[in-house]
Design an enzyme around this catalytic site. Structure first.
Site, PDB file in Angstrom:
ATOM      1  N   GLY A   1      48.975  12.846  43.512  1.00 26.40           N
ATOM      2  CA  GLY A   1      48.062  12.662  44.626  1.00 26.40           C
ATOM      3  C   GLY A   1      47.651  13.937  45.321  1.00 26.40           C
ATOM      4  O   GLY A   1      46.837  13.905  46.245  1.00 26.40           O
TER       5      GLY A   1
ATOM      6  N   HIS B   1      36.062  38.322  43.154  1.00 30.65           N
ATOM      7  CA  HIS B   1      35.026  37.555  42.454  1.00 30.65           C
ATOM      8  C   HIS B   1      35.113  36.093  42.856  1.00 30.65           C
ATOM      9  O   HIS B   1      36.024  35.700  43.597  1.00 30.65           O
ATOM     10  CB  HIS B   1      35.138  37.717  40.931  1.00 30.65           C
ATOM     11  CG  HIS B   1      36.400  37.208  40.332  1.00 30.65           C
ATOM     12  ND1 HIS B   1      37.594  37.899  40.374  1.00 30.65           N
ATOM     13  CD2 HIS B   1      36.674  36.055  39.663  1.00 30.65           C
ATOM     14  CE1 HIS B   1      38.528  37.207  39.760  1.00 30.65           C
ATOM     15  NE2 HIS B   1      38.010  36.080  39.324  1.00 30.65           N
TER      16      HIS B   1
ATOM     17  N   HIS C   1      40.677  32.955  43.014  1.00 28.42           N
ATOM     18  CA  HIS C   1      40.597  34.158  43.845  1.00 28.42           C
ATOM     19  C   HIS C   1      39.866  33.910  45.166  1.00 28.42           C
ATOM     20  O   HIS C   1      40.047  34.668  46.119  1.00 28.42           O
ATOM     21  CB  HIS C   1      39.895  35.288  43.093  1.00 28.42           C
ATOM     22  CG  HIS C   1      40.699  35.829  41.949  1.00 28.42           C
ATOM     23  ND1 HIS C   1      41.364  37.031  42.016  1.00 28.42           N
ATOM     24  CD2 HIS C   1      40.966  35.313  40.725  1.00 28.42           C
ATOM     25  CE1 HIS C   1      42.010  37.226  40.858  1.00 28.42           C
ATOM     26  NE2 HIS C   1      41.779  36.197  40.069  1.00 28.42           N
TER      27      HIS C   1
ATOM     28  N   ASP D   1      45.687  43.093  36.252  1.00 29.33           N
ATOM     29  CA  ASP D   1      45.606  41.756  35.657  1.00 29.33           C
ATOM     30  C   ASP D   1      46.480  41.674  34.408  1.00 29.33           C
ATOM     31  O   ASP D   1      46.343  42.480  33.487  1.00 29.33           O
ATOM     32  CB  ASP D   1      44.134  41.479  35.319  1.00 29.33           C
ATOM     33  CG  ASP D   1      43.908  40.143  34.649  1.00 29.33           C
ATOM     34  OD1 ASP D   1      44.814  39.292  34.639  1.00 29.33           O
ATOM     35  OD2 ASP D   1      42.781  39.936  34.130  1.00 29.33           O
TER      36      ASP D   1
ATOM     37  N   SER E   1      37.368  35.032  26.200  1.00 27.52           N
ATOM     38  CA  SER E   1      38.142  35.143  27.434  1.00 27.52           C
ATOM     39  C   SER E   1      37.530  36.178  28.368  1.00 27.52           C
ATOM     40  O   SER E   1      36.958  37.174  27.930  1.00 27.52           O
ATOM     41  CB  SER E   1      39.594  35.517  27.114  1.00 27.52           C
ATOM     42  OG  SER E   1      40.326  35.740  28.304  1.00 27.52           O
ATOM     43  N   GLY E   2      37.676  35.934  29.649  1.00 21.45           N
ATOM     44  CA  GLY E   2      37.212  36.896  30.635  1.00 21.45           C
ATOM     45  C   GLY E   2      38.268  37.922  31.004  1.00 21.45           C
ATOM     46  O   GLY E   2      38.040  38.750  31.888  1.00 21.45           O
ATOM     47  N   HIS E   3      39.414  37.862  30.328  1.00 24.02           N
ATOM     48  CA  HIS E   3      40.520  38.767  30.631  1.00 24.02           C
ATOM     49  C   HIS E   3      40.788  39.685  29.440  1.00 24.02           C
ATOM     50  O   HIS E   3      40.792  39.236  28.289  1.00 24.02           O
ATOM     51  CB  HIS E   3      41.786  37.974  30.951  1.00 24.02           C
ATOM     52  CG  HIS E   3      41.625  37.016  32.091  1.00 24.02           C
ATOM     53  ND1 HIS E   3      41.950  37.344  33.381  1.00 24.02           N
ATOM     54  CD2 HIS E   3      41.160  35.740  32.116  1.00 24.02           C
ATOM     55  CE1 HIS E   3      41.693  36.308  34.166  1.00 24.02           C
ATOM     56  NE2 HIS E   3      41.221  35.321  33.434  1.00 24.02           N
TER      57      HIS E   3
END
Length: 557
Positions: A45, A70, A75, A197, A368-370
């Site tokens: 829930g 960003h 974030h 990161d 991927s953005g990483h």
């Protein structure tokens, strides 16, 4: 140079999501990112999970600024909740800085929470800002959303570089690669601490370019004979653009489904990040009016979120789109760690309907953005920091990132594997981990936020596992003896085929318990209910080997 810099993570270490970092110098604070994450399956829930920002609430008057790297939810998403709590405490709201798209998304998010007095400011990359004893600079990076930036926070002790989420994509869709020159310049000037990161610290090599995804999407679209439903992160504006381009090349109309998808695309179009040919967009309710081979639906739900558009389609619960055999569903995303089960359940339901399902395992339709391992090494070598604190990752990825720092020649004693609430303290003499501060999770349930130890969550888990018994007993006010047959109500209890016998036996146990209490002279309602609860709980466990919630109600007459 006699001051001490404290770098305190309140989220994002030992987990994927809810990134929040507090930098403190001379008693003043700058906060980088205010992220959230989505609940796991045992958080019944619960709508959202936020960092515990008690530390910020207690220091509200000391906060100079928030800086958002960003516009992704992990974030930016907690910003309304943080500002609301600060305002409720009587503090003036600090200025919030970010790139133009990030700030536009922040405006939209705050409007939903009726927070319209916040000071939100666009920042041009390279611009130098002052916030108390800090200087702030945004450095352009590439990620899976435009206007992604690293943040260079300057103090008298030196510069802290927080990378945000990044990759070194040399051919990004918008043609703007990361500002490697500025990173190298910062490294040449001297970086005191790198907070980097760690998301893909377990993936070797270099990440594929986002530009490579577009042609593969078009190939997948070309092979599909019926309708196409593409799901991706709503904030991955470049991916949406590539889907629109592929649809246009094949003469298909595009429908945007999901509130966040429509909202982000509108923001992206207004800022020039997305271009859609005139007449290509149709409304979701118009999808049924077009032949199947002429339609592409771009939808939210790539992570199997319970209330997302694709999840509802998969369970035949969407009011505008009904999936059928012959549809092709394209997952242009990979599951965030922890979401695999929800995604697999959604995919299985789609197969049951008769859809074809294509994921990143079947075709290179996601990037991927990483950054991968070699990109993390490149960042370390460009910046050459004195100290390193890996962030944005679970404990495994933080450890792997620390090993990469060692591999490129950074002193292992200068690499700190921290966790939420454990500050890194730096002064002229060196750096060390300090005493832990309060950090953890707070839950959003509806419009309220609360402590994860809340008894309501414990009760939900108990109800979901073993159900509930409600027993109403009527006793004499004078003697405490039962004067009417007890009522037994149960919901969600296993082994329902035993119900008749079980109800009879529970009534007998209620009578026995009440008689024993009467003989012992127990007459207070609270004491009677407590004794009845203990007796019934033991009796039900003995019969079912389950521990349902037992709610006894005693009425005196």
């Amino acid at each position: 140079m006699s001051g001490q810099l404290r770098v305190l993570p309140l989220g994002g270490l030992g987990e994927i999501g809810k990134n929040m970092m507090v930098l403190e110098y001379e008693g003043r604070i700058v906060v980088v990112d205010t992220g959230l994450r989505f609940p796991t399956t045992d958080m019944l829930g619960i709508d959202l999970v936020l960092p515990d920002f008690t530390y910020l609430r207690d220091r509200a008057d000391d906060i100079e600024a928030f800086v958002i790297t960003h516009g992704h939810e992990d974030h930016l998403g907690a910003l309304p909740w943080v500002l609301r709590e600060l305002r409720a405490g009587g503090a003036d709201l600090p200025t919030v800085y970010g790139g133009p798209l990030t700030i536009a998304m922040a405006h939209s998010k705050l409007d939903e929470h009726n927070i319209r007095d916040a000071d939100l400011r666009d920042v041009v990359t390279g611009e130098q800002l002052t916030a108390g004893p800090f200087t702030l600079e945004m450095v352009h990076m590439t990620h899976s959303i435009p206007d992604s930036c690293a943040v260079a926070v300057g103090t008298e002790l030196g510069t802290v570089l927080l990378t945000g989420d990044y990759k070194f994509d040399q051919t990004p869709v918008d043609g703007q690669p990361a500002d490697i020159a500025r990173l190298a310049e910062l490294g040449s000037d001297g970086v005191l601490l790198l907070c980097g990161d760690s998301t893909n610290a377990d993936r070797s090599g270099f990440s594929p370019s986002e530009r490579e995804v577009g042609p593969h999407l078009e190939e997948v679209f070309a092979r599909a004979e019926g309708r196409i439903v593409v799901t991706s992160f709503a904030s991955n504006i470049h991916r949406v653009q590539q889907c629109v381009d592929a649809a246009a090349a094949l003469g298909r109309k595009v429908a945007l489904v999901g509130r966040s998808m429509r909202k982000n695309v509108n923001i992206g179009r207004s800022l020039g990040h997305i271009e859609v040919p005139e007449g290509q967009l149709i409304q979701p309710h118009e999808v049924e009016d077009w032949p199947d081979h002429k339609v592409v639906v771009i939808s939210t739900g790539s992570q199997g979120e319970p209330l997302s558009a694709l999840r509802r389609m998969a369970y035949d619960d969407h009011r505008q789109i009904t999936l059928h055999r012959g549809d092709t569903v394209v997952f242009s995303a990979t599951p965030i760690p922890g979401n695999e089960r929800a995604v697999n359940e959604t995919i299985d339901r789609l197969f049951r309907i008769g859809c074809s399902v294509i994921t990143a395992r079947d075709a290179p339709i996601h990037a991927s953005g990483h950054g991968y391992v070699e990109e993390l090494k490149l960042m370390l070598n460009l910046v050459r920091p004195r100290y390193v604190m890996p962030v944005h990752g679970d404990y495994k990825r933080i450890r792997l990132h620390a090993q990469l720092a060692d591999a490129v020649g950074i002193d292992p004693d200068h690499v700190f594997e921290s966790e939420n609430g454990l500050p890194l303290q730096i002064d002229a003499a060196g750096a060390s981990l300090g005493e832990p501060e309060r950090a953890g999770m707070i839950f959003v349930d509806g419009v309220d936020i609360g402590d994860p130890a809340d008894v309501a969550l414990r009760d939900r888990r108990m109800l979901s596992a073993d159900g509930i018994f409600i027993v109403v007993a009527t006793v004499s006010e004078q003697s405490g003896e039962s004067v009417a047959a007890p009522e037994v109500i149960f919901r969600g209890v296993p082994f329902i085929e035993q119900a008749d016998d079980l109800v009879f036996d529970i009534r007998s146990e209620v009578e026995r318990s009440l008689s024993a209490s009467a003989e012992a002279g127990v007459k207070g309602i609270d004491l009677l209910q407590e004794q009845l609860h203990d007796d019934l709980a033991a009796f039900v466990y003995d019969r079912l080997r389950r521990r349902p919630m037992v709610l006894p109600v005693v009425v005196e007459v």
